[in-house]
Design a protein around this motif. Structure first.
Motif, PDB file in Angstrom:
ATOM      1  N   THR A  25      19.833  32.518 -19.994  1.00 51.77           N
ATOM      2  CA  THR A  25      19.830  31.450 -20.735  1.00 51.77           C
ATOM      3  C   THR A  25      19.163  30.104 -19.837  1.00 51.77           C
ATOM      4  O   THR A  25      18.474  29.271 -20.285  1.00 51.77           O
ATOM      5  CB  THR A  25      21.341  30.995 -20.970  1.00 51.77           C
ATOM      6  N   MET A  26      19.523  30.035 -18.600  1.00 54.60           N
ATOM      7  CA  MET A  26      18.988  28.779 -17.815  1.00 54.60           C
ATOM      8  C   MET A  26      17.522  29.076 -17.657  1.00 54.60           C
ATOM      9  O   MET A  26      16.521  28.047 -17.874  1.00 54.60           O
ATOM     10  CB  MET A  26      19.747  28.803 -16.499  1.00 54.60           C
TER      11      MET A  26
ATOM     12  N   LEU B 249      11.946  26.946 -19.441  1.00 52.94           N
ATOM     13  CA  LEU B 249      10.956  27.151 -19.862  1.00 52.94           C
ATOM     14  C   LEU B 249      10.452  26.385 -21.207  1.00 52.94           C
ATOM     15  O   LEU B 249       9.599  25.948 -21.227  1.00 52.94           O
ATOM     16  CB  LEU B 249      10.701  28.762 -20.251  1.00 52.94           C
ATOM     17  N   LEU B 250      11.467  25.953 -21.927  1.00 49.75           N
ATOM     18  CA  LEU B 250      11.518  25.329 -23.268  1.00 49.75           C
ATOM     19  C   LEU B 250      11.089  23.985 -22.626  1.00 49.75           C
ATOM     20  O   LEU B 250      10.254  23.368 -23.092  1.00 49.75           O
ATOM     21  CB  LEU B 250      12.622  25.417 -23.873  1.00 49.75           C
ATOM     22  N   LEU B 251      11.875  23.350 -21.730  1.00 44.38           N
ATOM     23  CA  LEU B 251      11.627  22.095 -21.130  1.00 44.38           C
ATOM     24  C   LEU B 251      10.245  21.844 -20.505  1.00 44.38           C
ATOM     25  O   LEU B 251       9.430  20.772 -20.724  1.00 44.38           O
ATOM     26  CB  LEU B 251      12.622  21.697 -20.252  1.00 44.38           C
ATOM     27  N   GLY B 252       9.752  23.051 -19.955  1.00 47.21           N
ATOM     28  CA  GLY B 252       8.388  22.885 -19.392  1.00 47.21           C
ATOM     29  C   GLY B 252       7.485  22.952 -20.413  1.00 47.21           C
ATOM     30  O   GLY B 252       6.450  22.071 -20.384  1.00 47.21           O
ATOM     31  N   LEU B 253       7.367  23.612 -21.676  1.00 43.63           N
ATOM     32  CA  LEU B 253       6.712  23.607 -22.837  1.00 43.63           C
ATOM     33  C   LEU B 253       6.728  22.084 -23.434  1.00 43.63           C
ATOM     34  O   LEU B 253       5.564  21.659 -23.870  1.00 43.63           O
ATOM     35  CB  LEU B 253       7.040  24.611 -23.860  1.00 43.63           C
ATOM     36  N   VAL B 254       7.972  21.623 -23.501  1.00 47.67           N
ATOM     37  CA  VAL B 254       8.124  20.177 -24.168  1.00 47.67           C
ATOM     38  C   VAL B 254       7.329  19.060 -23.378  1.00 47.67           C
ATOM     39  O   VAL B 254       6.423  18.449 -23.822  1.00 47.67           O
ATOM     40  CB  VAL B 254       9.402  19.835 -24.137  1.00 47.67           C
ATOM     41  N   PHE B 255       7.587  19.250 -21.931  1.00 51.77           N
ATOM     42  CA  PHE B 255       6.683  18.311 -21.032  1.00 51.77           C
ATOM     43  C   PHE B 255       5.317  18.453 -21.007  1.00 51.77           C
ATOM     44  O   PHE B 255       4.441  17.892 -21.083  1.00 51.77           O
ATOM     45  CB  PHE B 255       7.417  18.170 -19.632  1.00 51.77           C
TER      46      PHE B 255
END
Length: 266
Positions: free
Chosen positions: A61-62, A67-73
């Motif tokens: 999960t972490m 990975l999701l935060l990286g895609l957003v940034f």
């Protein structure tokens, strides 16, 4: 009488307290052993397996969250440094538009309208400069369309007067849309229409408080006589009848040419 006694071994001479301690520790001196209930040895690996599974889910999960935060940034970075650079803060266009006007053209053909357009996308306003036309019938002017305040200001250079009215969004294109239109016209992928839309206005009261018009219009009209306008009608241009004491400003801010007729209040 003589008493005869037999000496007992050293182990037999231990105090009773030490014997009780040995019994409590292991019972009769035997090595101490922890007795587990039946099945406890089988349950221990199962508990450890469950803990390992929960830990694996947490780590997964972490990892997905990171990975999701990286895609957003990464998306924000691409939008900021690649997409926004395609829409500059200020865009300047020199426009030349052909249109038909049998009333003003001596050879009853097409006339050409020239103007300089500055588009400020972030500030959400447009500034248009119309030079002296090649043929008569129109005044040179500076125009500002302030979409943030919903106002339009015309500075008639011939009269050196300013006129302010509510922004007509049915005729004037927003900055981003006008920017795209002018880019396509420049590329040659779109040709504007050749007809004229006429809008008639009447000058009304004098404006004394210039600051209420916003900073963009204030810079344009400061130190000039400024009047409010009232819109009379908007229609397809047909004739010049009932002109009266009026002045005309022709400009291009959509897919067609607009002729703004400003008349004095009778």
């Amino acid at each position: 009488m003589v008493k005869i006694g037999v000496q007992q071994p050293a182990a037999a001479l231990k105090p009773e307290r030490e014997k009780e301690k040995e019994k409590a520790a292991g019972g009769d001196g035997a090595a101490g052993a922890v007795l587990l209930p039946a099945g406890a040895e089988e349950q221990a690996p199962v508990v450890q397996g469950r803990r390992s599974s929960l830990s694996g889910v947490c780590y997964l999960t972490m990892g997905l969250l990171v990975l999701l935060l990286g895609l957003v940034f990464a998306s924000m970075y691409v939008y900021r440094y690649f997409f926004i650079t395609q829409l500059p803060r200020e865009s300047v266009f020199h426009c030349g538009v052909l249109y038909e006007d049998s009333l003003y053209s001596p050879f009853k053909g097409q006339l050409e309208l020239h103007e300089d357009v500055k588009i400020y996308i972030e500030e959400n306003y447009e500034q248009i400069n119309v030079p002296v036309p090649q043929f008569g019938g129109s005044d040179p002017a500076d125009i500002i369309h302030d979409f943030q305040r919903g106002l339009t200001a015309y500075h008639d250079i011939t009269l050196d007067k300013c006129y302010v009215i509510e922004l007509n969004t049915t005729i004037v294109m927003p900055p981003r849309n006008l920017w795209e239109l002018l880019v396509n016209v420049k590329k040659g992928t779109y040709l504007p229409q050749t007809y004229i839309i006429q809008e008639e206005m009447i000058a009304t009261e004098h404006v004394s408080d210039m600051e209420q018009l916003g900073s963009f219009i204030y810079r344009l009209c400061s130190g000039k006589e400024t009047y409010r306008l009232k819109r009379r009608s908007t229609r397809r241009r047909i004739s010049r009848r009932e002109a009266g004491d009026c002045h005309r400003i022709r400009h291009f801010e959509n897919t067609f040419v607009v002729e703004t007729v400003i008349c004095k209040k009778s």
